[in-house]
Enzyme design. Structure first.
Site, PDB file in Angstrom:
ATOM      1  N   SER A   7       0.810  -1.221   0.000  1.00 34.63           N
ATOM      2  CA  SER A   7       0.000   0.000   0.000  1.00 34.63           C
ATOM      3  C   SER A   7       0.841   1.269   0.000  1.00 34.63           C
ATOM      4  O   SER A   7       1.913   1.327   0.613  1.00 34.63           O
ATOM      5  CB  SER A   7      -0.913   0.020   1.226  1.00 34.63           C
ATOM      6  N   HIS A  56      -7.359   0.217   6.048  1.00 32.60           N
ATOM      7  CA  HIS A  56      -7.006  -1.189   6.255  1.00 32.60           C
ATOM      8  C   HIS A  56      -7.099  -1.586   7.732  1.00 32.60           C
ATOM      9  O   HIS A  56      -7.512  -2.711   8.047  1.00 32.60           O
ATOM     10  CB  HIS A  56      -5.604  -1.462   5.723  1.00 32.60           C
TER      11      HIS A  56
END
Length: 496
Positions: free
Chosen positions: A319, A422
């Site tokens: 990410s 997340h």
């Protein structure tokens, strides 16, 4: 509904044409406003359908400013009736409650003593619904209405970004809650997007990919080919267009750089894969901002991959860290830039000495922090071409990145938007990767650093709950060690 005709155009003079154009625009606005009112107030099916069509079609023909005026009208003039609410509340408070501690007898007389409560409570529930709810509900069941509502909300968010108007904020909040309900997982279709899908769908994947742009058809084909998966959520009311999609790489291990994911050619045989790596999640509808479709999408994809590929046991992301550079530069900037009297020392003496020595051919400064600030502020990114400079920068920047991800918060939750996404979905911070994204965007937003979030299936719900209730962020020992180094530096600074 009888539509008002456009006024005839007179082109005899520029002034006359201008006046006629202005009159036409005003008439168009009135027509759309009238159709909006009809869509809220009418009940006959045929007339209602025409009104909804006229409203949605007319809305797209309005200028940006007239859309703003129309939405403000909707927010203010079709809000709930507060006078009625106050009157009902007054009536409710005047009712005499049953004797405390004594249950109402299940008889006609006992039920009768509560009938007034039930009646006013029912009326209150009805009166607390704004009139514009009727428009939202009717558009949702109208062909093309859900897409229209998404576009309308995108406009609302755009206007709110310019000016925080309370009534418009309330309109947005109400519409957002409706969209969350209508776009529940039960109403969404999970679709495995492949090279065999219609060209119109594939074009949307290329257009909406927001994390790692798709460079050409060969790149797209690679992302949809062997060792790769792409899943999207579709809604029956918006056919052929994913609301959100996720790209997955099937690998032996958790990747450390985006280069090894995007340029992995040929990929490993899928039977050898042990890790499903989520490397890009893109939303296609700005009007669905704040509607967390990604949470459900990730969990559905994990379940699907576990079912179809039992050899895969690791679920992770690679990410970006979009807020890191902005936060870091604010910490590194010289005091005079922010007119601050306090500057936190972020470097150990040996780190500062090494940075000053390695950066001599690129830039100078009064101390190591100013040198780093100058290097990272430059859009030429020359520092990545020096192996020596990159090496000495890696340790302090990785330590500060761990601090940013684990400790920097907003309202008790992670400051970084991707991190917050997340973590609230139940992931943990597994690893921070140096020079993981050497693209211009990767260097601009996080000095090329990327992070692996790990979804441990057996701990997803537990992690999500502890983060939601206490803001607790789970992280690996490797990441925590970076933080301990940073805390040691802070202790040394206090002693000095």
């Amino acid at each position: 509904m009888n539509q008002m005709p456009f006024p005839p155009m007179d082109n005899k003079s520029g002034v006359s044409s201008s006046q006629d154009a202005s009159t036409s625009i005003h008439t168009d606005f009135e027509r759309v406003q009238e159709s909006m009112h009809s869509a809220i107030s009418m009940n006959k099916t045929g007339i209602l359908d025409n009104a909804l069509n006229d409203f949605s079609e007319g809305y797209f023909g309005l200028s940006n400013e007239n859309r703003r005026i129309l939405l403000l009208t909707l927010a203010r003039e079709y809000d709930l009736n507060r006078k009625q609410v106050r009157e009902l509340m007054k009536q409710y408070l005047e009712l005499e409650l049953p004797s405390s501690g004594k249950p109402v007898e299940i008889t006609h007389e006992g039920e009768g003593s509560l009938s007034a409560f039930y009646r006013i409570e029912r009326n209150l529930r009805h009166s607390l619904k704004p009139m514009y709810e009727v428009l939202f509900e009717r558009l949702n069941t109208h062909p093309g209405g859900l897409r229209f509502l998404s576009i309308m909300r995108a406009d609302i968010l755009s206007f709110l970004a310019e000016e925080n108007i309370v009534s418009l904020r309330a309109l947005d909040s109400y519409l957002k809650e409706k969209l969350i309900t209508w776009l529940s997982p039960a109403n969404l279709q999970l679709h495995n997007i492949t090279w065999d899908d219609p060209a119109s769908l594939l074009e949307k994947i290329v257009a909406y990919e927001a994390v790692h742009p798709i460079s050409n058809l060969l790149d797209l084909k690679r992302r949809l080919g062997v060792g790769r998966r792409c899943f999207g959520y579709l809604h029956p009311s918006i056919p052929g267009e994913p609301l959100i999609f996720i790209e997955v790489a099937l690998l032996k291990n958790v990747a450390k750089t985006i280069q090894e994911v995007l340029l992995d050619d040929p990929p490993i045989p899928e039977c050898e894969a042990a890790c499903a790596l989520f490397y890009s999640i893109s939303s296609t509808q700005p009007g669905l901002s704040g509607v967390n479709l990604g949470k459900f999408l990730i969990k559905r994809v994990i379940d699907l991959v576990r079912r179809d590929m039992p050899g895969i046991s690791i679920f992770a992301t690679l990410s970006p860290i979009p807020g890191y550079m902005q936060w870091l530069l604010s910490k590194l900037a010289p005091a005079e830039i922010f007119n601050s009297t306090f500057i936190e020392n972020l470097l150990k003496p040996e780190e500062e000495s090494a940075i000053l020595d390695a950066a001599k051919e690129f830039t100078t400064g009064k101390d190591g922090m100013e040198v780093i600030w100058k290097l990272l502020s430059s859009t030429s990114y020359q520092w990545i071409n020096s192996e020596k400079l990159s090496l000495v920068l890696s340790t302090p920047l990785m330590k500060l990145c761990a601090r940013y991800l684990l400790q920097e918060k907003k309202r008790g939750k992670a400051l970084d938007s991707v991190g917050n996404f997340h973590l609230q979905n139940g992931a943990m911070i597994g690893r921070i990767n140096w020079m993981a994204d050497r693209s211009e965007n990767g260097l601009k937003q996080s000095a090329g650093i990327m992070v692996n979030y790990i979804y441990e299936v057996e701990h997803i719900e537990e992690n999500a709950e502890s983060y939601f209730s206490m803001g607790k962020i789970q992280a690996s020992d490797e990441v925590k060690n970076y933080l301990e180094c940073q805390e040691d530096l802070q202790e040394e600074t206090k002693v000095d």
